[in-house]
Scaffold this motif. Sequence first.
Motif: not given
Length: 120
Positions: A14-15, A18-19, A21-22, A35-36, A39-40, A43, A75
């Motif tokens: 999950a982390l 998130m990275n 996506a960022d 990205a949105k 992330v959903r 995670t 995912t």
Amino acid sequence: MDANELKSRLKQFALRIMNLADSMPKDKVSSWAIAKQIVRSGTSPFANYRAACRAKSDKDFLNKLKMVIEELDETGGWLELIEEYSIFPQEKLALITKECDELTRIIQSSINTIKSKLND
């Protein structure tokens, strides 16, 4: 693999999502939308597996694991799209994709085991 180790791997996954996506380009609307979504979906397996570990019955555990596998599959689809759209470095994407595939196999194996147990 025990439940705590799998929780840890799902949290690390999950982390990483998130990275990812960022780190995606901020100048493309399509990158932002992807990205949105990732992330959903990326995670969610962590949260759903934690819920599965608190299941009230084997059937409840199975149903919660099915949610985990669905989110991992989604995912994986977003990762394929990111790869084909070329909006993230391939070498980093390959590592995340590999982990997604491994987690999917682990959860699918657990689903198969619990189904077999329920059918006995």
